[in-house]
Scaffold this motif. Structure first.
Motif, mmCIF file in Angstrom:
data_model
loop_
_atom_site.group_PDB
_atom_site.id
_atom_site.type_symbol
_atom_site.label_atom_id
_atom_site.label_comp_id
_atom_site.label_asym_id
_atom_site.label_seq_id
_atom_site.Cartn_x
_atom_site.Cartn_y
_atom_site.Cartn_z
ATOM 1 N N MET A 117 0.633 -1.171 0.362
ATOM 2 C CA MET A 117 -0.165 0.284 0.081
ATOM 3 C C MET A 117 0.605 1.557 -0.176
ATOM 4 O O MET A 117 0.612 2.258 -0.365
ATOM 5 C CB MET A 117 -1.171 -0.058 1.682
ATOM 6 N N ALA A 118 2.076 1.084 0.581
ATOM 7 C CA ALA A 118 3.132 2.323 0.491
ATOM 8 C C ALA A 118 3.384 3.091 -0.733
ATOM 9 O O ALA A 118 3.711 1.550 -1.719
ATOM 10 C CB ALA A 118 4.393 1.641 1.374
ATOM 11 N N PRO A 119 3.633 4.116 -1.201
ATOM 12 C CA PRO A 119 4.933 3.951 -1.742
ATOM 13 C C PRO A 119 5.911 3.698 -2.122
ATOM 14 O O PRO A 119 7.237 3.199 -1.490
ATOM 15 C CB PRO A 119 4.707 5.541 -2.046
ATOM 16 N N VAL A 120 6.490 3.767 -2.704
ATOM 17 C CA VAL A 120 7.933 2.441 -3.624
ATOM 18 C C VAL A 120 9.531 3.662 -2.631
ATOM 19 O O VAL A 120 9.972 2.560 -2.367
ATOM 20 C CB VAL A 120 8.158 3.111 -4.911
ATOM 21 N N TYR A 121 9.062 4.427 -2.474
ATOM 22 C CA TYR A 121 10.204 5.235 -1.554
ATOM 23 C C TYR A 121 10.193 4.812 -0.223
ATOM 24 O O TYR A 121 11.036 4.784 0.618
ATOM 25 C CB TYR A 121 10.760 6.770 -1.977
ATOM 26 N N ALA A 122 9.258 4.005 0.188
ATOM 27 C CA ALA A 122 9.102 3.979 1.708
ATOM 28 C C ALA A 122 9.436 2.601 1.742
ATOM 29 O O ALA A 122 9.884 1.925 2.550
ATOM 30 C CB ALA A 122 7.569 4.069 2.634
ATOM 31 N N ILE A 123 9.557 1.871 0.399
ATOM 32 C CA ILE A 123 9.406 0.617 0.766
ATOM 33 C C ILE A 123 10.964 0.022 0.501
ATOM 34 O O ILE A 123 11.150 -0.647 1.542
ATOM 35 C CB ILE A 123 8.473 0.037 -0.326
ATOM 36 N N ASP A 124 11.384 0.911 -0.318
ATOM 37 C CA ASP A 124 13.363 0.798 -0.305
ATOM 38 C C ASP A 124 13.334 1.392 0.900
ATOM 39 O O ASP A 124 14.555 0.676 1.439
ATOM 40 C CB ASP A 124 13.019 2.171 -1.216
ATOM 41 N N TYR A 125 12.612 2.070 1.915
ATOM 42 C CA TYR A 125 13.210 1.938 3.419
ATOM 43 C C TYR A 125 13.112 0.678 4.139
ATOM 44 O O TYR A 125 14.595 0.787 4.587
ATOM 45 C CB TYR A 125 13.147 3.131 3.831
ATOM 46 N N VAL A 126 12.474 0.657 3.949
ATOM 47 C CA VAL A 126 12.354 -0.639 5.032
ATOM 48 C C VAL A 126 13.328 -2.159 4.676
ATOM 49 O O VAL A 126 13.751 -2.456 5.373
ATOM 50 C CB VAL A 126 10.792 -0.991 4.445
ATOM 51 N N ILE A 127 13.262 -2.603 3.206
ATOM 52 C CA ILE A 127 14.437 -3.248 1.825
ATOM 53 C C ILE A 127 15.423 -2.421 2.598
ATOM 54 O O ILE A 127 16.698 -3.420 3.463
ATOM 55 C CB ILE A 127 14.516 -2.668 0.544
ATOM 56 N N VAL A 128 16.227 -0.979 3.000
ATOM 57 C CA VAL A 128 17.656 -0.693 3.013
ATOM 58 C C VAL A 128 17.380 -0.693 4.378
ATOM 59 O O VAL A 128 18.574 -1.601 5.182
ATOM 60 C CB VAL A 128 17.741 0.402 3.040
ATOM 61 N N HIS A 129 16.664 -1.190 5.611
ATOM 62 C CA HIS A 129 16.584 -1.270 6.798
ATOM 63 C C HIS A 129 17.077 -2.415 7.444
ATOM 64 O O HIS A 129 18.114 -2.574 8.100
ATOM 65 C CB HIS A 129 15.089 -0.657 7.407
ATOM 66 N N GLU A 130 16.072 -3.453 6.669
ATOM 67 C CA GLU A 130 16.258 -5.154 7.337
ATOM 68 C C GLU A 130 17.886 -5.583 6.626
ATOM 69 O O GLU A 130 18.829 -6.152 7.138
ATOM 70 C CB GLU A 130 15.388 -5.391 6.696
ATOM 71 N N LEU A 131 18.185 -4.629 5.486
ATOM 72 C CA LEU A 131 19.473 -5.673 4.577
ATOM 73 C C LEU A 131 20.487 -4.722 5.459
ATOM 74 O O LEU A 131 21.518 -5.661 6.099
ATOM 75 C CB LEU A 131 19.701 -5.405 3.346
ATOM 76 N N CYS A 132 20.179 -3.564 5.788
ATOM 77 C CA CYS A 132 21.283 -3.184 6.860
ATOM 78 C C CYS A 132 21.698 -4.009 8.554
ATOM 79 O O CYS A 132 22.575 -4.300 8.987
ATOM 80 C CB CYS A 132 20.965 -1.260 7.324
ATOM 81 N N HIS A 133 20.883 -4.662 8.682
ATOM 82 C CA HIS A 133 20.247 -5.497 9.794
ATOM 83 C C HIS A 133 21.634 -6.791 10.220
ATOM 84 O O HIS A 133 21.708 -7.415 10.944
ATOM 85 C CB HIS A 133 19.261 -5.860 10.254
ATOM 86 N N ILE A 134 21.791 -7.640 8.676
ATOM 87 C CA ILE A 134 22.472 -7.640 8.353
ATOM 88 C C ILE A 134 24.120 -8.412 8.568
ATOM 89 O O ILE A 134 24.376 -9.037 9.104
ATOM 90 C CB ILE A 134 22.410 -8.956 6.790
ATOM 91 N N HIS A 135 24.179 -6.602 8.753
ATOM 92 C CA HIS A 135 25.672 -6.181 9.234
ATOM 93 C C HIS A 135 25.951 -5.775 10.523
ATOM 94 O O HIS A 135 26.210 -6.417 11.675
ATOM 95 C CB HIS A 135 26.251 -5.063 8.649
ATOM 96 N N HIS A 136 24.788 -4.968 11.163
ATOM 97 C CA HIS A 136 24.359 -4.509 12.729
ATOM 98 C C HIS A 136 22.913 -4.919 13.368
ATOM 99 O O HIS A 136 22.235 -4.138 12.587
ATOM 100 C CB HIS A 136 24.536 -2.979 12.224
ATOM 101 N N MET A 137 22.946 -6.390 13.782
ATOM 102 C CA MET A 137 21.556 -6.377 14.648
ATOM 103 C C MET A 137 20.682 -5.510 15.065
ATOM 104 O O MET A 137 19.467 -5.329 15.753
ATOM 105 C CB MET A 137 21.333 -7.769 15.158
ATOM 106 N N ASN A 138 21.605 -4.119 15.932
ATOM 107 C CA ASN A 138 21.038 -3.341 16.700
ATOM 108 C C ASN A 138 20.752 -2.086 15.785
ATOM 109 O O ASN A 138 21.421 -1.640 15.471
ATOM 110 C CB ASN A 138 21.928 -2.945 18.248
ATOM 111 N N HIS A 139 20.171 -1.367 16.619
ATOM 112 C CA HIS A 139 20.351 0.300 15.969
ATOM 113 C C HIS A 139 20.719 1.422 16.135
ATOM 114 O O HIS A 139 20.430 1.807 17.418
ATOM 115 C CB HIS A 139 18.690 0.641 16.259
#
Length: 219
Positions: free
Chosen positions: A166-188
């Motif tokens: 339902m979200a615009p693509v730019y918001a979906i991209d954020y979630v994609i990048v957010h989760e990919l970055c967790h592969i390197h860093h599990m904490n925020h």
């Protein structure tokens, strides 16, 4: 990270820095950030959140009461309720066939549509970001969730909420990048947010969109 208090889950971000005290902050969207000294053990962090759990839950309850709920959708043939797809408002019959379908069938068909659409968008867009971040997820699944837009576990398995369709693509991209970055860093921690910002400098604006409009992204 998260804790359970009075059968309620409290999720929170942890930010490490050179400081002496612990600060538990709640933003206007109810998101909890815990600012802690470098090297502070997780047990002490969760205990600090437990001490503030009552205040956090009370604040979130006030937020929920103050928020106006989304307009009920019309699941019927020719219905013109507010149906979102990739940030655009649509009629139901623009997304799925409606002729001769019951309300129950329309709900089920629309849910399948969102699952399929979300999978398509994620698969189309995750590859380029994964290459940039040198992050290789073990698996990618589209799931149903009431609490998270996405998740990454210690085995590098990524999950994405089907309602992201339902979200615009730019918001979906954020979630994609957010989760990919967790592969390197599990904490925020700082390293995590620096990693996100290296690919997406405007990530706070994209996150803010989901925080503000996510309550309208429901079936």
């Amino acid at each position: 990270m998260n804790i359970i208090h009075n059968e309620q889950i409290i999720e929170f971000h942890v930010e490490y820095a050179k400081r002496k005290k612990v600060y538990v902050q709640i933003d206007p969207n109810g998101l909890v950030t815990v600012k802690v000294p470098n090297g502070m053990p997780e047990e002490e962090i969760t205990e600090a959140v437990r001490r503030e759990a009552g205040r956090i839950i009370e604040y979130r309850a006030r937020l929920e009461k103050a928020r106006e709920g989304p307009k009920p959708k019309e699941y019927r043939e020719g219905g013109e309720g507010d149906f979102l797809h990739l940030g655009r408002r649509c009629r139901l019959d623009e997304l799925i066939p409606t002729e001769g379908r019951t309300e129950e069938q329309l709900r089920a068909d629309l849910k399948k549509f969102y699952f399929s659409s979300c999978k398509k968008v994620i698969n189309e867009r995750i590859g380029a970001y994964a290459k940039q971040l040198k992050a290789e997820p073990k698996s990618i699944e589209i799931v149903e969730s009431t609490t998270k837009w996405g998740s990454c576990d210690s085995k590098k398995r990524l999950n994405f909420n089907y309602l992201l369709a339902m979200a615009p693509v730019y918001a979906i991209d954020y979630v994609i990048v957010h989760e990919l970055c967790h592969i390197h860093h599990m904490n925020h921690d700082r390293s995590f947010w620096r990693k996100v910002g290296s690919i997406m400098p405007d990530y706070k604006e994209r996150e803010a969109y989901l925080n503000r409009y996510g309550r309208f992204m429901v079936m």
